[in-house]
Design a protein around this motif. Sequence first.
Motif, PDB file in Angstrom:
ATOM      1  N   ALA A   1      30.730  15.991 122.058  1.00  0.00           N
ATOM      2  CA  ALA A   1      30.036  14.775 121.582  1.00  0.00           C
ATOM      3  C   ALA A   1      30.103  13.647 122.603  1.00  0.00           C
ATOM      4  CB  ALA A   1      30.672  14.324 120.275  1.00  0.00           C
ATOM      5  N   LYS A   2      29.008  12.877 122.679  1.00  0.00           N
ATOM      6  CA  LYS A   2      28.965  11.685 123.546  1.00  0.00           C
ATOM      7  C   LYS A   2      29.461  10.499 122.721  1.00  0.00           C
ATOM      8  CE  LYS A   2      26.464  13.325 127.143  1.00  0.00           C
ATOM      9  NZ  LYS A   2      27.118  14.614 126.917  1.00  0.00           N
ATOM     10  N   PRO A   3      30.214   9.583 123.344  1.00  0.00           N
ATOM     11  CA  PRO A   3      30.745   8.446 122.575  1.00  0.00           C
ATOM     12  C   PRO A   3      29.667   7.436 122.193  1.00  0.00           C
ATOM     13  CG  PRO A   3      31.302   8.239 124.899  1.00  0.00           C
ATOM     14  CD  PRO A   3      30.615   9.564 124.753  1.00  0.00           C
ATOM     15  N   ILE A   4      29.924   6.692 121.112  1.00  0.00           N
ATOM     16  CA  ILE A   4      29.064   5.548 120.806  1.00  0.00           C
ATOM     17  C   ILE A   4      29.861   4.287 121.133  1.00  0.00           C
ATOM     18  CG2 ILE A   4      27.485   6.587 119.136  1.00  0.00           C
ATOM     19  CD1 ILE A   4      29.349   5.861 116.899  1.00  0.00           C
ATOM     20  N   GLU A   5      29.148   3.186 121.435  1.00  0.00           N
ATOM     21  CA  GLU A   5      29.799   1.954 121.925  1.00  0.00           C
ATOM     22  C   GLU A   5      30.864   1.412 120.978  1.00  0.00           C
ATOM     23  OE1 GLU A   5      30.012  -0.299 124.450  1.00  0.00           O
ATOM     24  OE2 GLU A   5      29.091   1.327 125.610  1.00  0.00           O
ATOM     25  N   SER A   6      30.467   1.251 119.724  1.00  0.00           N
ATOM     26  CA  SER A   6      31.423   0.727 118.743  1.00  0.00           C
ATOM     27  C   SER A   6      30.989   1.188 117.364  1.00  0.00           C
ATOM     28  CB  SER A   6      31.488  -0.793 118.805  1.00  0.00           C
ATOM     29  OG  SER A   6      30.229  -1.317 118.473  1.00  0.00           O
ATOM     30  N   PHE A   7      31.947   1.188 116.469  1.00  0.00           N
ATOM     31  CA  PHE A   7      31.666   1.670 115.122  1.00  0.00           C
ATOM     32  C   PHE A   7      32.756   1.110 114.216  1.00  0.00           C
ATOM     33  CE2 PHE A   7      32.152   5.178 111.885  1.00  0.00           C
ATOM     34  CZ  PHE A   7      30.891   5.065 111.305  1.00  0.00           C
ATOM     35  N   SER A   8      32.387   0.722 113.015  1.00  0.00           N
ATOM     36  CA  SER A   8      33.392   0.245 112.051  1.00  0.00           C
ATOM     37  C   SER A   8      33.157   0.946 110.732  1.00  0.00           C
ATOM     38  CB  SER A   8      33.249  -1.255 111.806  1.00  0.00           C
ATOM     39  OG  SER A   8      33.508  -1.934 112.998  1.00  0.00           O
TER      40      SER A   8
ATOM     41  N   LEU B   1      34.704   1.502 122.297  1.00  0.00           N
ATOM     42  CA  LEU B   1      34.717   2.439 123.429  1.00  0.00           C
ATOM     43  C   LEU B   1      35.449   1.824 124.633  1.00  0.00           C
ATOM     44  CD1 LEU B   1      33.640   5.196 124.375  1.00  0.00           C
ATOM     45  CD2 LEU B   1      31.639   3.996 125.259  1.00  0.00           C
ATOM     46  N   GLN B   2      36.313   2.593 125.267  1.00  0.00           N
ATOM     47  CA  GLN B   2      36.985   2.191 126.513  1.00  0.00           C
ATOM     48  C   GLN B   2      37.285   3.486 127.273  1.00  0.00           C
ATOM     49  OE1 GLN B   2      40.594   0.137 125.257  1.00  0.00           O
ATOM     50  NE2 GLN B   2      41.539   2.027 124.614  1.00  0.00           N
ATOM     51  N   ASN B   3      38.053   3.382 128.378  1.00  0.00           N
ATOM     52  CA  ASN B   3      38.260   4.638 129.112  1.00  0.00           C
ATOM     53  C   ASN B   3      39.607   5.299 128.830  1.00  0.00           C
ATOM     54  OD1 ASN B   3      39.784   2.783 130.275  1.00  0.00           O
ATOM     55  ND2 ASN B   3      38.776   2.824 132.294  1.00  0.00           N
ATOM     56  N   LYS B   4      40.276   4.838 127.770  1.00  0.00           N
ATOM     57  CA  LYS B   4      41.541   5.485 127.380  1.00  0.00           C
ATOM     58  C   LYS B   4      41.754   5.339 125.871  1.00  0.00           C
ATOM     59  CE  LYS B   4      44.335   1.467 128.500  1.00  0.00           C
ATOM     60  NZ  LYS B   4      45.144   0.825 127.656  1.00  0.00           N
ATOM     61  N   LEU B   5      42.834   5.930 125.399  1.00  0.00           N
ATOM     62  CA  LEU B   5      43.116   5.869 123.961  1.00  0.00           C
ATOM     63  C   LEU B   5      44.202   4.826 123.700  1.00  0.00           C
ATOM     64  CD1 LEU B   5      43.880   9.163 121.957  1.00  0.00           C
ATOM     65  CD2 LEU B   5      44.341   6.882 121.124  1.00  0.00           C
ATOM     66  N   SER B   6      43.940   3.876 122.799  1.00  0.00           N
ATOM     67  CA  SER B   6      44.999   2.954 122.388  1.00  0.00           C
ATOM     68  C   SER B   6      44.827   2.634 120.905  1.00  0.00           C
ATOM     69  CB  SER B   6      44.983   1.679 123.236  1.00  0.00           C
ATOM     70  OG  SER B   6      43.725   1.058 123.146  1.00  0.00           O
ATOM     71  N   VAL B   7      45.941   2.289 120.288  1.00  0.00           N
ATOM     72  CA  VAL B   7      45.936   2.052 118.842  1.00  0.00           C
ATOM     73  C   VAL B   7      46.617   0.734 118.530  1.00  0.00           C
ATOM     74  CG1 VAL B   7      46.826   2.885 116.616  1.00  0.00           C
ATOM     75  CG2 VAL B   7      46.062   4.537 118.311  1.00  0.00           C
TER      76      VAL B   7
END
Length: 349
Positions: free
Chosen positions: A9-16, A61-67
């Motif tokens: 899957a390709k990422p989407i910019e933002s989602f809530s 969306l960014q280039n890494k995973l953070s929570v």
Amino acid sequence: MFPKEWLSAKPIESFSTSVSAPANIAFIKYWGKKGPQLPANPSLSLTLSESRTLTEIDFKLQNKLSVELWFEGKRAESFEKKTLDYLISLSQSIPVLGQYHYKIQSQNTFPHSSGIASSASSQAALALCLSQLMARATHTGVDWNVASSLARLGSGSACRSLKGSFVVWGETSRVPGSSDEYGLDVTKLIHSSFHNAKDCILISSSKEKEVSSRAGHGQMKEHPFAQSRFVQARENFSQMWDGLLKGDWEKVGELMEVEALTLHALMMTSNPGYILLEPSSLEIIRLVRLFRKESGVPVYFTIDAGPNIHLIYPESAHAKVEPFVRHELIRFTENGNGVIWDQMGLGAK
Ligand code: PMV
């Protein structure tokens, strides 16, 4: 296990999105696992209605995973770490999940870590939010079985908190379609006398429990009674299933109590052994059995991994159970008012 479109899957910019997912209470207990969070025996649960986790996630969306995780308005580092580990592990199979900042805001309608399966409702809510993100990214709909599998990987019993009022998790020849991977909604098969079943939860203590379920499952690996437990669980499942199909409250209720006490007996006989029940839990159990014997009212107890007692009874018995709880039991609960009146629910939304 995951849909193939998810893997590329390709990422989407933002989602809530936001989800409300319920707790569930097992009538046949899952205690002991194998492989990637698969159950050693089939389990069966009632989905609750009022005891829920509400979770809102903003994905950026960014280039890494953070929570960033906020629980009831406060930054919650231990949940944050657990969630980060879970998402890192998922992103190994679903790479797109490794490219987001997750801002998670969550709250429960009940005290967490008190033996009301808060990990089930919170992991189910998180899994459904992730499924919605993936459905949007791949222009597909939410697949409830996949959402349930995602929840399972976070906390086994969470896979029973997605869809349905009665849910079976774990493969058994008694239930066509049952699977070790996800929970199956079996509500339509269950006799109507169990529909709208009530669960009155008596909070003996809302303190955080001393031994986590994760550690307890781990101890089953070396447990001297493990193999006979798994045989017994299958036998109890099969007999309870007959009772659920026929509307036999007595059979289902008696087996439910055996299952609850067996779960706690397994904890006590682990190495090292531990006790999650409080003296007040035992007093409530004694009074429930006495009340049932004297009044003939079909009210039975079950217990999760904690000290709290769940009273399970048909809706038709509520007028008799309510005064019994208020006059006889409430004094044994935390601060004399630890009662949650809950009932059968429908799942996450
Ligand atoms: O889902 P876990 O890994 O937190 O295990 C919980 C298991 C019990 O709640 C004690 C029993 C059950 O089947 O829900």
